[in-house]
Design a protein around this motif. Structure first.
Motif, short mmCIF file in Angstrom:
data_model
loop_
_atom_site.label_atom_id
_atom_site.label_comp_id
_atom_site.label_asym_id
_atom_site.label_seq_id
_atom_site.Cartn_x
_atom_site.Cartn_y
_atom_site.Cartn_z
N GLU A 50 0.93 -1.07 0.15
CA GLU A 50 0.03 0.13 -0.13
C GLU A 50 0.74 1.26 0.03
O GLU A 50 0.62 2.08 -0.78
CB GLU A 50 -0.89 0.11 1.19
N GLU A 51 1.91 1.39 0.80
CA GLU A 51 2.81 2.39 0.97
C GLU A 51 3.32 2.53 -0.47
O GLU A 51 3.62 3.86 -0.88
CB GLU A 51 3.97 2.16 2.04
N LEU A 52 4.08 1.63 -0.73
CA LEU A 52 4.88 1.41 -2.29
C LEU A 52 4.01 2.01 -3.35
O LEU A 52 4.57 2.59 -4.25
CB LEU A 52 5.59 0.28 -2.56
N VAL A 53 2.80 1.48 -3.40
CA VAL A 53 1.63 2.16 -4.47
C VAL A 53 1.54 3.37 -4.36
O VAL A 53 1.50 4.04 -5.15
CB VAL A 53 0.65 0.91 -4.55
N GLY A 54 1.34 3.95 -3.14
CA GLY A 54 1.19 5.22 -2.97
C GLY A 54 2.19 6.22 -3.11
O GLY A 54 2.09 7.37 -3.76
N SER A 55 3.46 5.56 -3.15
CA SER A 55 4.53 6.44 -3.44
C SER A 55 4.89 6.35 -4.84
O SER A 55 5.73 7.18 -5.36
CB SER A 55 5.79 6.03 -2.43
N GLY A 56 4.16 5.54 -5.64
CA GLY A 56 4.59 5.20 -7.04
C GLY A 56 5.55 4.38 -7.34
O GLY A 56 6.19 4.20 -8.69
N GLN A 57 6.53 3.92 -6.32
CA GLN A 57 7.54 2.92 -6.66
C GLN A 57 7.10 1.54 -7.07
O GLN A 57 7.57 0.93 -7.74
CB GLN A 57 8.33 2.73 -5.17
N VAL A 58 5.66 1.07 -6.82
CA VAL A 58 5.20 -0.21 -7.40
C VAL A 58 3.98 0.19 -8.08
O VAL A 58 3.05 1.11 -7.64
CB VAL A 58 5.16 -1.10 -6.12
N GLU A 59 3.65 -0.61 -9.06
CA GLU A 59 2.33 -0.35 -9.74
C GLU A 59 1.79 -1.80 -9.46
O GLU A 59 2.23 -2.79 -9.25
CB GLU A 59 2.29 -0.06 -11.27
N MET A 60 0.18 -1.65 -9.45
CA MET A 60 -0.60 -2.91 -9.49
C MET A 60 -1.56 -2.96 -10.54
O MET A 60 -1.67 -2.03 -11.21
CB MET A 60 -1.36 -2.61 -8.09
N ARG A 61 -1.74 -4.16 -11.00
CA ARG A 61 -2.64 -4.49 -12.29
C ARG A 61 -3.67 -5.45 -11.57
O ARG A 61 -3.16 -6.64 -11.38
CB ARG A 61 -1.72 -5.13 -13.14
N LYS A 62 -4.93 -5.22 -11.65
CA LYS A 62 -5.96 -5.99 -11.39
C LYS A 62 -6.45 -6.81 -12.43
O LYS A 62 -6.72 -6.16 -13.60
CB LYS A 62 -7.26 -5.15 -10.87
N LEU A 63 -6.39 -8.14 -12.51
CA LEU A 63 -7.10 -9.06 -13.60
C LEU A 63 -8.63 -9.19 -13.27
O LEU A 63 -8.85 -9.89 -12.27
CB LEU A 63 -6.21 -10.39 -13.55
N GLN A 64 -9.31 -8.70 -13.96
CA GLN A 64 -10.80 -8.83 -13.78
C GLN A 64 -11.38 -10.11 -13.84
O GLN A 64 -12.05 -10.70 -13.02
CB GLN A 64 -11.60 -7.91 -14.99
N ARG A 65 -10.70 -10.85 -14.84
CA ARG A 65 -11.19 -12.40 -15.03
C ARG A 65 -11.03 -13.42 -13.82
O ARG A 65 -11.63 -14.11 -13.27
CB ARG A 65 -10.72 -12.85 -16.38
N HIS A 67 -9.78 -12.22 -10.88
CA HIS A 67 -9.96 -11.70 -9.54
C HIS A 67 -8.70 -11.52 -8.72
O HIS A 67 -8.73 -11.87 -7.41
CB HIS A 67 -11.13 -12.34 -8.85
N LYS A 68 -7.74 -11.32 -9.25
CA LYS A 68 -6.16 -11.27 -8.77
C LYS A 68 -5.71 -9.85 -9.15
O LYS A 68 -6.02 -9.24 -9.92
CB LYS A 68 -5.25 -12.24 -9.35
N THR A 69 -4.92 -9.48 -8.13
CA THR A 69 -4.06 -8.36 -8.26
C THR A 69 -2.62 -8.66 -8.36
O THR A 69 -2.13 -9.40 -7.37
CB THR A 69 -4.51 -7.37 -7.02
N LEU A 70 -1.99 -8.14 -9.37
CA LEU A 70 -0.54 -8.43 -9.61
C LEU A 70 0.25 -7.12 -9.20
O LEU A 70 -0.08 -6.10 -9.58
CB LEU A 70 -0.20 -8.79 -10.81
N TYR A 71 1.31 -7.24 -8.69
CA TYR A 71 2.36 -5.94 -8.23
C TYR A 71 3.64 -6.13 -9.04
O TYR A 71 4.15 -7.25 -9.14
CB TYR A 71 2.41 -5.84 -6.74
N ARG A 72 4.22 -5.12 -9.22
CA ARG A 72 5.49 -5.20 -9.82
C ARG A 72 5.89 -3.59 -9.59
O ARG A 72 5.70 -2.58 -9.55
CB ARG A 72 5.53 -5.35 -11.43
N LEU A 73 7.50 -3.67 -9.90
CA LEU A 73 8.08 -2.46 -9.66
C LEU A 73 7.97 -1.60 -10.97
O LEU A 73 7.71 -2.15 -12.12
CB LEU A 73 9.53 -2.53 -9.65
N ARG A 74 7.86 -0.28 -10.68
CA ARG A 74 7.50 0.58 -11.99
C ARG A 74 9.09 0.53 -12.81
O ARG A 74 9.99 0.41 -12.19
CB ARG A 74 7.45 2.15 -11.58
N VAL A 75 8.49 0.76 -14.07
CA VAL A 75 9.91 0.74 -15.00
C VAL A 75 10.82 1.99 -14.61
O VAL A 75 10.26 3.16 -14.41
CB VAL A 75 9.29 0.73 -16.54
#
Length: 79
Positions: A50-65, A67-75
């Motif tokens: 939550e902190e890392l996504v809020g700071s922009g260091q990590v991005e999250m991607r929700k998979l609708q089909r 119902h999963k959320t994936l996280y990765r470091l920003r480019v």
């Protein structure tokens, strides 16, 4: 008596460091995998994310089909 978890507390620095290390070595992961690889509880991993996504260091991607959320470091943040 029931005690409620206070999600307003900041993530521990060691949890944030563990999450960043795991994500730097992997492409995209779910919270449960980040927690397992970083030797954290899912709550610790989730709070750090939550902190890392809020700071922009990590991005999250929700998979609708799935119902999963994936996280990765920003480019550009790999290091």
């Amino acid at each position: 008596m029931f005690t409620r978890f206070n999600s307003k507390l900041p993530a521990r620095p060691e949890s944030v460091a563990a999450v960043l290390k795991v994500l730097s070595q992997n492409d995209e992961l779910m919270v449960k995998d980040i927690a397992r690889l970083g030797r954290l509880t899912q709550s610790q991993a989730r709070r750090a994310l939550e902190e890392l996504v809020g700071s922009g260091q990590v991005e999250m991607r929700k998979l609708q089909r799935a119902h999963k959320t994936l996280y990765r470091l920003r480019v550009g943040d790999h290091g």
